[in-house]
Design a protein around this motif. Structure first.
Motif, short mmCIF file in Angstrom:
data_model
loop_
_atom_site.label_atom_id
_atom_site.label_comp_id
_atom_site.label_asym_id
_atom_site.label_seq_id
_atom_site.Cartn_x
_atom_site.Cartn_y
_atom_site.Cartn_z
N MET A 15 -3.15 2.83 7.42
CA MET A 15 -4.26 2.01 7.90
C MET A 15 -5.57 2.79 7.86
O MET A 15 -6.65 2.19 7.74
CB MET A 15 -3.98 1.55 9.34
CG MET A 15 -2.95 0.45 9.45
SD MET A 15 -2.74 -0.10 11.15
CE MET A 15 -1.63 -1.49 10.93
N ILE A 16 -5.51 4.10 7.96
CA ILE A 16 -6.72 4.90 8.05
C ILE A 16 -7.09 5.53 6.72
O ILE A 16 -8.26 5.52 6.32
CB ILE A 16 -6.55 5.98 9.13
CG1 ILE A 16 -6.36 5.31 10.50
CG2 ILE A 16 -7.74 6.92 9.16
CD1 ILE A 16 -6.07 6.25 11.61
N SER A 17 -6.12 6.07 6.00
CA SER A 17 -6.46 6.84 4.80
C SER A 17 -5.74 6.38 3.54
O SER A 17 -5.79 7.07 2.53
CB SER A 17 -6.15 8.32 5.04
OG SER A 17 -4.78 8.51 5.33
N GLY A 18 -5.07 5.23 3.57
CA GLY A 18 -4.34 4.80 2.39
C GLY A 18 -5.17 3.90 1.49
O GLY A 18 -6.22 3.38 1.87
N ILE A 62 2.03 -0.89 2.76
CA ILE A 62 2.11 -2.04 3.65
C ILE A 62 1.13 -1.90 4.81
O ILE A 62 0.50 -2.87 5.25
CB ILE A 62 3.53 -2.22 4.17
CG1 ILE A 62 4.50 -2.39 3.00
CG2 ILE A 62 3.63 -3.42 5.08
CD1 ILE A 62 4.17 -3.56 2.10
N GLY A 63 0.97 -0.69 5.32
CA GLY A 63 0.00 -0.48 6.40
C GLY A 63 -1.42 -0.76 5.95
O GLY A 63 -2.20 -1.40 6.67
N TYR A 64 -1.77 -0.29 4.76
CA TYR A 64 -3.09 -0.56 4.22
C TYR A 64 -3.30 -2.06 3.99
O TYR A 64 -4.36 -2.61 4.28
CB TYR A 64 -3.29 0.20 2.91
CG TYR A 64 -4.57 -0.14 2.19
CD1 TYR A 64 -5.78 0.39 2.62
CD2 TYR A 64 -4.56 -0.99 1.10
CE1 TYR A 64 -6.96 0.08 1.97
CE2 TYR A 64 -5.74 -1.31 0.44
CZ TYR A 64 -6.93 -0.78 0.88
OH TYR A 64 -8.11 -1.10 0.23
N TYR A 65 -2.26 -2.72 3.47
CA TYR A 65 -2.33 -4.17 3.24
C TYR A 65 -2.58 -4.92 4.54
O TYR A 65 -3.39 -5.86 4.60
CB TYR A 65 -1.04 -4.64 2.58
CG TYR A 65 -0.88 -6.13 2.51
CD1 TYR A 65 -1.53 -6.87 1.53
CD2 TYR A 65 -0.08 -6.80 3.43
CE1 TYR A 65 -1.38 -8.25 1.47
CE2 TYR A 65 0.07 -8.18 3.38
CZ TYR A 65 -0.58 -8.89 2.40
OH TYR A 65 -0.45 -10.26 2.35
N THR A 66 -1.90 -4.50 5.61
CA THR A 66 -2.05 -5.16 6.91
C THR A 66 -3.46 -4.97 7.46
O THR A 66 -4.09 -5.91 7.94
CB THR A 66 -1.02 -4.62 7.90
OG1 THR A 66 0.29 -4.77 7.35
CG2 THR A 66 -1.08 -5.34 9.23
N TRP A 67 -3.96 -3.74 7.37
CA TRP A 67 -5.30 -3.46 7.89
C TRP A 67 -6.38 -4.15 7.04
O TRP A 67 -7.36 -4.67 7.58
CB TRP A 67 -5.53 -1.96 7.93
CG TRP A 67 -6.86 -1.58 8.50
CD1 TRP A 67 -7.95 -1.08 7.84
CD2 TRP A 67 -7.25 -1.68 9.88
NE1 TRP A 67 -8.98 -0.86 8.71
CE2 TRP A 67 -8.58 -1.22 9.97
CE3 TRP A 67 -6.59 -2.12 11.03
CZ2 TRP A 67 -9.27 -1.18 11.19
CZ3 TRP A 67 -7.29 -2.08 12.23
CH2 TRP A 67 -8.61 -1.62 12.29
N GLU A 68 -6.19 -4.15 5.73
CA GLU A 68 -7.15 -4.83 4.86
C GLU A 68 -7.18 -6.33 5.17
O GLU A 68 -8.25 -6.96 5.16
CB GLU A 68 -6.77 -4.60 3.40
CG GLU A 68 -7.73 -5.24 2.40
CD GLU A 68 -7.24 -5.14 0.98
OE1 GLU A 68 -8.06 -4.91 0.07
OE2 GLU A 68 -6.02 -5.31 0.77
N SER A 69 -6.03 -6.93 5.45
CA SER A 69 -5.98 -8.34 5.80
C SER A 69 -6.75 -8.62 7.08
O SER A 69 -7.41 -9.65 7.21
CB SER A 69 -4.52 -8.79 5.95
OG SER A 69 -3.79 -8.58 4.76
N TYR A 70 -6.69 -7.68 8.02
CA TYR A 70 -7.44 -7.85 9.26
C TYR A 70 -8.95 -7.79 9.01
O TYR A 70 -9.71 -8.62 9.53
CB TYR A 70 -7.03 -6.79 10.28
CG TYR A 70 -7.91 -6.76 11.50
CD1 TYR A 70 -7.81 -7.76 12.48
CD2 TYR A 70 -8.85 -5.75 11.68
CE1 TYR A 70 -8.63 -7.74 13.59
CE2 TYR A 70 -9.67 -5.73 12.79
CZ TYR A 70 -9.56 -6.72 13.75
OH TYR A 70 -10.38 -6.71 14.85
N THR A 71 -9.38 -6.81 8.23
CA THR A 71 -10.81 -6.68 7.96
C THR A 71 -11.36 -7.87 7.18
O THR A 71 -12.52 -8.24 7.33
CB THR A 71 -11.10 -5.38 7.17
OG1 THR A 71 -10.35 -5.39 5.95
CG2 THR A 71 -10.71 -4.16 7.99
#
Length: 278
Positions: free
Chosen positions: A219-222, A226-235
């Motif tokens: 979420m922070i540095s990827g 899947i974590g990056y995908y989840t955080w990108e969806s939130y933004t």
């Protein structure tokens, strides 16, 4: 071979066990269905309970549609393979280091006095706190995310291994030593088999924590995962995609932990349990 003994109802023991197993799976499916229906109702009614609100929570139908769209796109493969490669790289290193250190600490008081003080200081530090230092320590974000995964999985494996080794019956060790076994044979034939159930438990717990830590790092540095995908969806305010990412994380974590437990049950048949046969 003797035939199964008939039960009073006329069914054999294997048949009754089979029906019982089907009943348990039906009960689990019903439990999941009730949860989905409650989620659907709360989202459609935009339920507001004061401290919890479902006004912006997408219903399961929208999440399912977003999941189908992700399955049909090429992004899913990139995100899943990136997360899996990071998890298994960090987890594999943590499994090796955790078991080796656990065996050393569990069998040697000197090793415990030397290794445990720094490890106990590092153990309570959460994965998020490691991220800035990991970015500074490693030349690439990929290595830093693998390191975060490693730290998350290491301590559950280490502590479970130590617990298993320390609880080996000393009479077994004394008996093996009286028969002329050296330290290598005692470790291989007595300590490892006796501690194996605890080690398997630690490996399964470590897999779950490695997923948790990896998603935090992504979420922070990827850039993929899947974590990056989840955080990108939130933004981007794609709320159904957030839940899709969460479900994928849960499924992959549950699946990998289940595979580990299954493998552990096969490697330790002398310690088979009902949980391992599920």
């Amino acid at each position: 071979m003797a035939r199964p003994r008939p039960l009073p109802s006329g069914r054999s023991v294997p048949d009754t066990a089979r029906f019982a197993g089907v009943g348990r799976w039906l009960l689990r499916a019903a439990s999941l269905g009730v949860c989905l229906l409650a989620w659907q109702a709360a989202a459609q009614l935009r339920l507001d309970l004061g401290i919890v609100t479902f006004r912006n929570v997408p219903p399961p139908v929208e999440v399912a549609q977003a999941g189908i769209e992700l399955l049909q796109s090429s992004k899913l493969f990139d995100h899943v393979t990136s997360s899996l490669s990071r998890v298994f790289a960090g987890y594999g290193l943590a499994a090796l280091a955790g078991v080796m250190l656990g065996l050393a600490v569990g069998r040697s008081r000197l090793a415990g006095d030397v290794l445990m003080p720094p490890l106990e200081i590092l153990r309570p530090i959460p994965a998020v706190a490691w991220i800035p230092l990991a970015v500074l320590m490693f030349p690439s974000s990929e290595l830093s995310m693998i390191f975060i995964t490693f730290t998350g999985a290491l301590f559950p494996i280490l502590l479970s291994t130590i617990h298993g080794v320390e609880n080996v019956d000393p009479r077994l060790v004394a008996s093996a030593r009286s028969l002329g076994a050296g330290w290598g044979a005692i470790l291989r034939e007595v300590v490892l088999p006796a501690a194996a159930p605890s080690i398997v438990t630690g490996l399964a717990i470590g897999m779950g924590t490695s997923w948790f830590c990896l998603v935090t790092a992504e979420m922070i540095s990827g850039q993929y995962g899947i974590g990056y995908y989840t955080w990108e969806s939130y933004t981007l305010q794609n709320y159904p995609d957030i839940v899709v990412g969460m479900v994928l994380i849960g499924l992959m974590g549950m699946g990998s932990s289940a595979l580990l437990r299954r493998a552990g049950a096969r490697l330790t048949p002398w310690h088979s349990t009902d949980e391992a046969r599920r």
